[in-house]
Design a protein around this motif. Structure first.
Motif, PDB file in Angstrom:
ATOM      1  N   ILE A 106       0.874  -1.180   0.000  1.00  0.00           N
ATOM      2  CA  ILE A 106       0.000   0.000   0.000  1.00  0.00           C
ATOM      3  C   ILE A 106       0.904   1.222   0.000  1.00  0.00           C
ATOM      4  CG2 ILE A 106      -1.704   1.322   1.315  1.00  0.00           C
ATOM      5  CD1 ILE A 106      -2.886  -1.290   2.275  1.00  0.00           C
ATOM      6  N   ALA A 107       0.665   2.113  -0.906  1.00  0.00           N
ATOM      7  CA  ALA A 107       1.556   3.255  -1.101  1.00  0.00           C
ATOM      8  C   ALA A 107       1.747   4.053   0.186  1.00  0.00           C
ATOM      9  CB  ALA A 107       0.997   4.169  -2.193  1.00  0.00           C
ATOM     10  N   PRO A 108       2.988   4.497   0.437  1.00  0.00           N
ATOM     11  CA  PRO A 108       3.216   5.319   1.626  1.00  0.00           C
ATOM     12  C   PRO A 108       2.565   6.690   1.474  1.00  0.00           C
ATOM     13  CG  PRO A 108       5.188   5.223   0.268  1.00  0.00           C
ATOM     14  CD  PRO A 108       4.215   4.264  -0.336  1.00  0.00           C
ATOM     15  N   ILE A 109       2.278   7.310   2.600  1.00  0.00           N
ATOM     16  CA  ILE A 109       1.681   8.647   2.608  1.00  0.00           C
ATOM     17  C   ILE A 109       2.609   9.595   3.355  1.00  0.00           C
ATOM     18  CG2 ILE A 109      -0.663   7.711   2.566  1.00  0.00           C
ATOM     19  CD1 ILE A 109      -0.805   8.442   5.616  1.00  0.00           C
ATOM     20  N   ARG A 110       2.308  10.863   3.272  1.00  0.00           N
ATOM     21  CA  ARG A 110       3.027  11.806   4.135  1.00  0.00           C
ATOM     22  C   ARG A 110       2.578  11.547   5.568  1.00  0.00           C
ATOM     23  NH1 ARG A 110      -0.057  15.399   6.595  1.00  0.00           N
ATOM     24  NH2 ARG A 110      -2.059  16.012   5.678  1.00  0.00           N
ATOM     25  N   ARG A 111       3.467  11.798   6.491  1.00  0.00           N
ATOM     26  CA  ARG A 111       3.115  11.587   7.899  1.00  0.00           C
ATOM     27  C   ARG A 111       1.990  12.526   8.289  1.00  0.00           C
ATOM     28  NH1 ARG A 111       7.229  12.895  12.894  1.00  0.00           N
ATOM     29  NH2 ARG A 111       5.633  13.072  14.531  1.00  0.00           N
ATOM     30  N   PRO A 112       0.887  11.989   8.848  1.00  0.00           N
ATOM     31  CA  PRO A 112      -0.227  12.868   9.235  1.00  0.00           C
ATOM     32  C   PRO A 112       0.200  13.879  10.300  1.00  0.00           C
ATOM     33  CG  PRO A 112      -0.917  10.567   9.197  1.00  0.00           C
ATOM     34  CD  PRO A 112       0.574  10.577   9.074  1.00  0.00           C
ATOM     35  N   TYR A 151       9.888 -10.015  18.449  1.00  0.00           N
ATOM     36  CA  TYR A 151      10.089  -8.695  19.045  1.00  0.00           C
ATOM     37  C   TYR A 151       9.023  -7.736  18.532  1.00  0.00           C
ATOM     38  CZ  TYR A 151      14.547 -10.372  20.758  1.00  0.00           C
ATOM     39  OH  TYR A 151      15.513 -11.088  21.424  1.00  0.00           O
ATOM     40  N   ALA A 152       8.395  -7.029  19.454  1.00  0.00           N
ATOM     41  CA  ALA A 152       7.329  -6.100  19.092  1.00  0.00           C
ATOM     42  C   ALA A 152       7.879  -4.955  18.247  1.00  0.00           C
ATOM     43  CB  ALA A 152       6.667  -5.545  20.352  1.00  0.00           C
ATOM     44  N   THR A 153       7.064  -4.507  17.318  1.00  0.00           N
ATOM     45  CA  THR A 153       7.499  -3.455  16.401  1.00  0.00           C
ATOM     46  C   THR A 153       7.207  -2.064  16.953  1.00  0.00           C
ATOM     47  OG1 THR A 153       5.381  -3.667  15.256  1.00  0.00           O
ATOM     48  CG2 THR A 153       7.241  -4.902  14.372  1.00  0.00           C
ATOM     49  N   ASN A 154       7.810  -1.089  16.337  1.00  0.00           N
ATOM     50  CA  ASN A 154       7.628   0.324  16.672  1.00  0.00           C
ATOM     51  C   ASN A 154       6.313   0.802  16.047  1.00  0.00           C
ATOM     52  OD1 ASN A 154       7.767   3.124  16.823  1.00  0.00           O
ATOM     53  ND2 ASN A 154       9.901   3.250  16.171  1.00  0.00           N
ATOM     54  N   ILE A 155       5.383   1.260  16.877  1.00  0.00           N
ATOM     55  CA  ILE A 155       4.120   1.776  16.341  1.00  0.00           C
ATOM     56  C   ILE A 155       3.953   3.267  16.623  1.00  0.00           C
ATOM     57  CG2 ILE A 155       2.914  -0.436  16.313  1.00  0.00           C
ATOM     58  CD1 ILE A 155       1.543   0.380  18.948  1.00  0.00           C
ATOM     59  N   THR A 156       5.085   3.957  16.833  1.00  0.00           N
ATOM     60  CA  THR A 156       5.030   5.416  16.861  1.00  0.00           C
ATOM     61  C   THR A 156       5.034   5.919  15.410  1.00  0.00           C
ATOM     62  OG1 THR A 156       7.415   5.908  16.774  1.00  0.00           O
ATOM     63  CG2 THR A 156       6.475   5.325  18.943  1.00  0.00           C
ATOM     64  N   PRO A 157       4.708   7.195  15.169  1.00  0.00           N
ATOM     65  CA  PRO A 157       4.649   7.705  13.789  1.00  0.00           C
ATOM     66  C   PRO A 157       6.006   8.074  13.199  1.00  0.00           C
ATOM     67  CG  PRO A 157       3.893   9.388  15.299  1.00  0.00           C
ATOM     68  CD  PRO A 157       4.118   8.157  16.126  1.00  0.00           C
ATOM     69  N   ARG A 175       4.258   6.478   7.854  1.00  0.00           N
ATOM     70  CA  ARG A 175       3.872   6.591   6.446  1.00  0.00           C
ATOM     71  C   ARG A 175       2.759   5.598   6.098  1.00  0.00           C
ATOM     72  NH1 ARG A 175       8.288   7.828   2.160  1.00  0.00           N
ATOM     73  NH2 ARG A 175       6.505   9.073   1.489  1.00  0.00           N
ATOM     74  N   TRP A 176       2.092   5.105   7.124  1.00  0.00           N
ATOM     75  CA  TRP A 176       0.975   4.176   6.898  1.00  0.00           C
ATOM     76  C   TRP A 176      -0.328   4.967   6.779  1.00  0.00           C
ATOM     77  CZ3 TRP A 176       0.823  -1.248   9.372  1.00  0.00           C
ATOM     78  CH2 TRP A 176       2.087  -1.849   9.312  1.00  0.00           C
ATOM     79  N   SER A 177      -1.102   4.635   5.776  1.00  0.00           N
ATOM     80  CA  SER A 177      -2.441   5.207   5.646  1.00  0.00           C
ATOM     81  C   SER A 177      -3.400   4.478   6.586  1.00  0.00           C
ATOM     82  CB  SER A 177      -2.932   5.063   4.210  1.00  0.00           C
ATOM     83  OG  SER A 177      -3.071   3.677   3.887  1.00  0.00           O
ATOM     84  N   LYS A 178      -4.607   5.028   6.705  1.00  0.00           N
ATOM     85  CA  LYS A 178      -5.634   4.331   7.495  1.00  0.00           C
ATOM     86  C   LYS A 178      -5.901   2.945   6.929  1.00  0.00           C
ATOM     87  CE  LYS A 178      -8.350   8.171   9.402  1.00  0.00           C
ATOM     88  NZ  LYS A 178      -9.698   8.807   9.435  1.00  0.00           N
ATOM     89  N   ASP A 179      -5.930   2.837   5.600  1.00  0.00           N
ATOM     90  CA  ASP A 179      -6.189   1.538   4.988  1.00  0.00           C
ATOM     91  C   ASP A 179      -5.081   0.543   5.313  1.00  0.00           C
ATOM     92  OD1 ASP A 179      -8.577   2.344   3.893  1.00  0.00           O
ATOM     93  OD2 ASP A 179      -7.737   2.825   1.926  1.00  0.00           O
ATOM     94  N   ALA A 180      -3.834   1.005   5.312  1.00  0.00           N
ATOM     95  CA  ALA A 180      -2.728   0.122   5.644  1.00  0.00           C
ATOM     96  C   ALA A 180      -2.819  -0.326   7.104  1.00  0.00           C
ATOM     97  CB  ALA A 180      -1.398   0.820   5.384  1.00  0.00           C
ATOM     98  N   PHE A 181      -3.177   0.609   7.979  1.00  0.00           N
ATOM     99  CA  PHE A 181      -3.323   0.286   9.397  1.00  0.00           C
ATOM    100  C   PHE A 181      -4.439  -0.734   9.614  1.00  0.00           C
ATOM    101  CE2 PHE A 181      -5.188   1.332  13.598  1.00  0.00           C
ATOM    102  CZ  PHE A 181      -4.085   1.067  14.397  1.00  0.00           C
ATOM    103  N   LYS A 182      -5.570  -0.516   8.954  1.00  0.00           N
ATOM    104  CA  LYS A 182      -6.693  -1.444   9.121  1.00  0.00           C
ATOM    105  C   LYS A 182      -6.360  -2.825   8.568  1.00  0.00           C
ATOM    106  CE  LYS A 182     -10.312   2.100   9.075  1.00  0.00           C
ATOM    107  NZ  LYS A 182     -11.419   2.700   8.305  1.00  0.00           N
ATOM    108  N   ARG A 183      -5.639  -2.881   7.455  1.00  0.00           N
ATOM    109  CA  ARG A 183      -5.271  -4.185   6.909  1.00  0.00           C
ATOM    110  C   ARG A 183      -4.369  -4.943   7.880  1.00  0.00           C
ATOM    111  NH1 ARG A 183      -2.067  -5.177   1.225  1.00  0.00           N
ATOM    112  NH2 ARG A 183      -0.341  -4.250   2.428  1.00  0.00           N
TER     113      ARG A 183
END
Length: 429
Positions: free
Chosen positions: A30-36, A84-90, A98-106
């Motif tokens: 899924i294409a990256p986005i600008r950081r919200p 190992y848990a991943t980094n879920i900060t922006p 650079r994750w969109s809402k769609d990428a996050f939901k997937r």
């Protein structure tokens, strides 16, 4: 058919099978986005996301010990190796900036990262698949407004060939059931809310349901008890021997405080869960207690059975386990002995602690090794860890003494083996 033709046919079938698996396993990037920016979200959405993150225990898994919240790096020991848990900060390079809402939901629902790689079910997407769009949007808003931290998680250490992520596509075909949870009109609003939280973001079954050899929850035995990070997670259904001692109100109090006069203090992986629920909205915690109470088979307005008198067979235990008695006097009696302040303040005696009465010594041994501490420095029960202060033999001697003194159950066999196993399970390599 000649042997040559048979071999050719089998080869063709194998190629077709591999091609079919490749089609199933491949997921597009899924294409990256600008950081919200923070202004992309409303304050109400961010606040609601904060509550949902608390109910989902996101910080518990995605924060390393003494690490920055949500920056990942926390190890999780599994029968298949260490994840190992991943980094879920922006953070844009190492996090989800650079994750969109769609990428996050997937990722949350299907277990697929933005780049198309399959995620391990340590992320409980088999539960998050039930979470609504609105709640995932709010959770996304909250995470995207946290401070960005540059932190790359260590590489997973898994048994070969489990590091080959496309294999997870086969796991999902077998075990991932997608879809939401429809409200039951025959039940109350609190029950339906509790079910949604327990089965969804709360992912309680991840710990409290047994797993099969492939690491998937055995849904036919939902809430029948499981193992989490080297601790036994007790059943949350009617098979729980302590179920008759609970009501929805006492369950609520335990989830809020981590203390029960019948079962003792929350320990191990349950400690941070309780810490989070202590700050969650009261109506949500009561809803969780309502639903779990119904799974346990509690009948409202049930009254708890009377608390049994404490058991204390000190003389017999000292005769049978003199070394354990001496170690207990030096290391434990200050809190658990006769007249100790903890007991005088209303904390449950050891004879009322489930870990002491259980058939399996795992939790009692882990409590001695790891101790109990309030999460994030908050208030709550505290017990120092003795892992580095006592030998394996001494831990076994204390456990044997405690079992005899504060229980009328049979002695635990092979305690030395239980201590060695508990150390391995509690220490990801």
């Amino acid at each position: 058919m000649t042997p040559l033709r048979t071999a050719a046919a089998l080869a063709a079938l194998a190629v077709a099978g591999l091609a079919g698996f490749a089609v199933v396993a491949w997921k597009p990037e899924i294409a990256p986005i600008r950081r919200p920016a923070a202004g992309d979200f409303t304050p109400d959405e961010v606040r609601r996301g904060a509550t949902l993150a608390t109910l989902g225990d996101c910080a518990v898994c995605h924060t390393a010990e003494d690490g920055v919240i949500y920056a990942g790096g926390r190890p999780l020991a599994t029968p298949f190796g260490t994840l190992y848990a991943t980094n879920i900060t922006p953070d844009e390079a190492t996090g989800i900036g650079r994750w969109s809402k769609d990428a996050f939901k997937r990722a949350m629902r299907d277990g697929v990262a933005r780049d198309g790689s399959h995620l391990y079910p340590a992320l409980p997407y088999d539960h998050y698949t039930h979470v609504t769009d609105g709640d995932l949007d709010a959770l996304y808003a909250y995470l995207m407004t946290r401070p960005a931290v540059s932190a790359k998680a260590p590489e997973n250490s898994l048994i070969p060939p489990l590091g080959f992520r496309p294999l997870l596509a086969g796991w999902k075909l077998l075990f991932l059931e997608t879809g939401g949870i429809a409200p039951d009109p025959a039940q109350s609003d609190a029950w339906n809310r509790g079910r949604y939280l327990v089965e969804g973001l709360g992912h309680c079954g991840s710990c409290h349901t047994p797993r099969n050899l492939a690491g998937a929850e055995m849904r036919s035995k939902a809430f029948a008890g499981g193992v989490a990070e080297g601790w036994n997670a007790p059943p949350l259904d009617g098979s729980n021997a302590a179920a008759r001692g609970w009501t929805a109100d006492t369950l609520y109090a335990y989830l809020r405080t981590g203390l029960s006069p019948r079962q003792g203090a929350a320990a191990g992986p349950m400690e941070p869960v309780v810490h989070g629920l202590s700050t969650a909205p009261e109506e949500d915690v009561r809803a969780i207690a309502t639903y779990i109470g119904s799974v346990m088979g509690l009948k409202a307005p049930a009254q708890p059975t009377p608390v049994s008198p404490p058991v204390d067979r000190a003389a017999e235990a000292a005769r049978e386990h003199p070394n354990g008695a001496a170690l207990f006097a030096g290391a434990c009696a200050g809190c658990h002995g006769d007249g100790a302040p903890m007991v005088a303040q209303g904390r449950p005696p050891l004879s009322h602690v489930d870990a002491v009465q259980a058939d399996d010594p795992r939790n009692a041994v882990q409590a001695i090794l790891q101790g109990l501490k309030p999460s994030s420095g908050g208030a709550g029960p505290y017990m120092p860890p003795f892992r580095d202060n006592l030998t394996d033999a001494q831990v076994a001697q204390i456990a044997a003494y405690v079992r005899t003194r504060f229980s009328e159950k049979p002695a635990w066999p092979k305690l030395a083996d239980a201590v060695a196993e508990a150390k391995r399970e509690g220490s990801p390599q």
